[in-house]
Structures are given as structure tokens and as C-alpha cells.
Design an enzyme around this catalytic site. Structure first.
Site, PDB file in Angstrom:
ATOM      1  N   SER A  70       0.722  -1.135  -0.039  1.00 22.31           N
ATOM      2  CA  SER A  70      -0.062  -0.122  -0.129  1.00 22.31           C
ATOM      3  C   SER A  70       0.922   1.367   0.085  1.00 22.31           C
ATOM      4  O   SER A  70       2.052   1.446   0.549  1.00 22.31           O
ATOM      5  CB  SER A  70      -0.840  -0.010   1.276  1.00 22.31           C
TER       6      SER A  70
HETATM    7  N1  SAH Z   1      -0.510  -4.783   3.928  1.00 22.20           N
HETATM    8  C1  SAH Z   1       0.137  -5.250   2.763  1.00 22.20           C
HETATM    9  C2  SAH Z   1      -0.587  -5.023   1.522  1.00 22.20           C
HETATM   10  C3  SAH Z   1      -0.759  -6.188   0.672  1.00 22.20           C
HETATM   11  S1  SAH Z   1      -2.120  -6.382  -0.491  1.00 22.20           S
HETATM   12  C4  SAH Z   1       1.460  -4.740   2.467  1.00 22.20           C
HETATM   13  O1  SAH Z   1       1.826  -3.582   3.238  1.00 22.20           O
HETATM   14  O2  SAH Z   1       2.260  -5.036   1.706  1.00 22.20           O
HETATM   15  C5  SAH Z   1      -3.444  -7.021   0.324  1.00 22.20           C
HETATM   16  C6  SAH Z   1      -3.049  -8.600   0.723  1.00 22.20           C
HETATM   17  O3  SAH Z   1      -4.177  -9.023   1.170  1.00 22.20           O
HETATM   18  C7  SAH Z   1      -2.204  -9.361  -0.514  1.00 22.20           C
HETATM   19  O4  SAH Z   1      -1.228 -10.149   0.039  1.00 22.20           O
HETATM   20  C8  SAH Z   1      -3.578 -10.531  -0.521  1.00 22.20           C
HETATM   21  O5  SAH Z   1      -2.922 -11.885  -0.852  1.00 22.20           O
HETATM   22  C9  SAH Z   1      -3.990 -10.545   0.853  1.00 22.20           C
HETATM   23  N2  SAH Z   1      -5.336 -11.187   0.917  1.00 22.20           N
HETATM   24  C10 SAH Z   1      -6.482 -11.026   0.061  1.00 22.20           C
HETATM   25  N3  SAH Z   1      -7.504 -11.887   0.403  1.00 22.20           N
HETATM   26  C11 SAH Z   1      -7.235 -12.332   1.651  1.00 22.20           C
HETATM   27  C12 SAH Z   1      -7.759 -13.201   2.529  1.00 22.20           C
HETATM   28  N4  SAH Z   1      -8.952 -13.641   2.102  1.00 22.20           N
HETATM   29  N5  SAH Z   1      -7.019 -13.677   3.376  1.00 22.20           N
HETATM   30  C13 SAH Z   1      -5.967 -13.135   3.865  1.00 22.20           C
HETATM   31  N6  SAH Z   1      -5.335 -12.441   2.835  1.00 22.20           N
HETATM   32  C14 SAH Z   1      -5.725 -12.156   1.851  1.00 22.20           C
END
Ligand code: SAH
Length: 223
Positions: A70
Site C-alpha cells: 500500500s
Molecule cells: N499490507 C500489505 C498489503 C498487501 S495487499 C502490505 O503492506 O504489503 C493485500 C494482501 O491481502 C495481499 O497480500 C493478498 O494476498 C491478501 N489477501 C487477500 N485476500 C485475503 C484473504 N481472504 N485472507 C488473507 N489475505 C488476503
């Protein structure tokens, strides 16, 4: 926390990090603890080497598997919202991704529980959090749509992926006065919501913060 310096990037980043902090303040981020956490957390180690030089730009960046780290402004805004009604001890993060938001939370709350559905992302995140010496974090490879029931209730939950409709389980895992910070809505129409449980009742108050763009919260897991 140990100062991490990878091939000189750490040196450059101290100045560029300061510039990022100024930019966040210009955008209205005012919680000094949150700003300090961002200042002291190297963002470049959460990216592949080829993208590390862009780590202190206020932009989201790819981390593989069609997922993104993000934008710092959004990380700051969500973390500030999470702490806006007072300190939080036990926090659940849905969507560990690179682990950057996780690391920020580690320096601000007592215990961080973070779930990720894509195993290789989770494993990399684990290594990075270990490198930064964060010991107050518990990671799990699972579908976060269901939260992490065994470890709940939580003082706060933060989701970095957007469900089209709010999952009931996340609300249920909020303790008294617990707060959920989450982007909600279909692609292109998401809004960042701050939802608070009123005392220990089953009543919730929702505040819409702003329009956002997040990757979708997807059910199921990937090994
Ligand atoms: N906070 C992260 C953002 C990553 S994007 C950072 O700072 O890098 C969002 C993340 O949510 C992705 O890695 C994706 O795989 C995860 N995600 C999506 N759906 C999910 C679910 N149902 N359970 C767990 N993780 C999930």
C-alpha cells in the site's frame, strides 16, 4: 530496533524517508507515534531489489502475485484511524502481503496477529519481520475472511484487502469498543470505513473516511 542498511540504500533512505514524513504531514497525518513508526521502518526491505529505489515515494508498488504494497499515505491514514480512540493492545491484520503494514503495527501495539492467503508472500514477510527483530507478531497462512477466531477477540482489526461486502466474522471478533478499519466495496467503488463496536453491545458505528483502491479480499488460500 536494529538499523538495517542494505548496500547503501539505508543511507540514502534516511533523507528520503524524512521527505516522505513531511509529505505525509502535508497530507494531514498528525499522529506523531504513527509518523515515528514510518520514519523508523525501512520500507525498501519490503520490496524486490529492482523496486527498492522507489520505496520512499508515496505510491503503492507491486510485490508479486498481482498484489501491492500500500501507498505510505494509506498505511499512515489507516494506522492513525486504528489508534484514534486510544491505544490498542491486540490487533489483527488481514492481508500480511509484504509485511510492511505489519511492521508498522508491531512498533505501535503490544501484539500483532496477521493472516495472509498466499503462502510465499507470508514466508517472505516472516523473514523481513525477523530481520527487523519484531517479536510481538504472530503470522498464519489462512483465509482472513474468517478472521482468526482462536486468537480473538481483538481490540482492533485492520484489513489491507477489500471485501465487496463486510464479513460478519470480522465484526464478531471485535472486543468491547473494538475497531475495524477496512476498505469495503466492489472494484472502483471502495470506501475506507472505520467501524466501532459500542461498548460490549452488538451495535456498531460506521464512519466513512475516504474513497480508496485496494486489491480485493479473496476467499481460499494459495500454497
Ligand atoms: N499490507 C500489505 C498489503 C498487501 S495487499 C502490505 O503492506 O504489503 C493485500 C494482501 O491481502 C495481499 O497480500 C493478498 O494476498 C491478501 N489477501 C487477500 N485476500 C485475503 C484473504 N481472504 N485472507 C488473507 N489475505 C488476503
Amino acid at each position: 530496533m536494529a538499523e538495517v542498511n542494505l548496500d547503501g540504500i539505508g543511507m540514502t533512505s534516511r533523507r528520503t524517508r524524512e521527505r516522505l514524513i513531511e509529505r505525509l504531514m502535508d497530507q494531514g497525518i498528525s499522529n506523531f507515534r504513527v509518523l515515528d513508526a514510518i520514519r523508523n521502518t525501512p520500507r525498501h526491505i519490503f520490496l524486490d531489489e529492482a523496486l527498492a529505489h522507489r520505496a520512499y515515494e508515496d505510491t503503492s508498488l507491486p510485490i508479486g502475485y498481482s498484489q501491492t504494497l500500500s501507498q505510505p499515505y494509506i498505511v499512515a491514514r489507516m494506522t492513525e484511524a486504528l489508534l484514534s480512540l486510544g491505544p490498542r493492545k491486540r490487533v489483527l491484520e488481514v492481508g500480511t502481503g509484504s509485511g510492511y503494514q505489519t511492521a508498522i503495527l508491531c512498533s505501535l501495539v503490544e501484539q500483532v496477529y496477521s493472516v495472509e492467503r498466499i503462502r510465499p508472500l507470508q514466508e517472505k514477510a516472516r523473514e523481513r519481520l525477523r530481520l527487523l527483530n519484531h517479536r510481538n507478531v504472530f503470522l498464519r497462512h489462512t483465509d482472513g475472511t474468517m478472521g482468526w477466531k482462536e486468537k480473538g477477540p481483538f481490540d482492533a482489526i485492520l484489513s489491507t484487502a477489500a471485501p465487496a461486502v463486510l464479513p460478519r466474522e470480522l465484526l464478531e471478533q471485535l472486543g468491547p469498543n473494538g475497531m475495524l478499519v477496512i476498505p469495503v466495496g466492489p472494484d472502483g467503488q471502495q470506501e475506507l470505513q472505520m467501524i466501532t463496536r459500542e461498548g460490549d453491545s452488538d451495535q456498531f458505528t460506521t464512519l466513512v473516511l475516504e474513497k480508496v483502491r485496494f486489491v480485493p479480499l479473496v476467499s481460499g488460500t494459495i500454497r
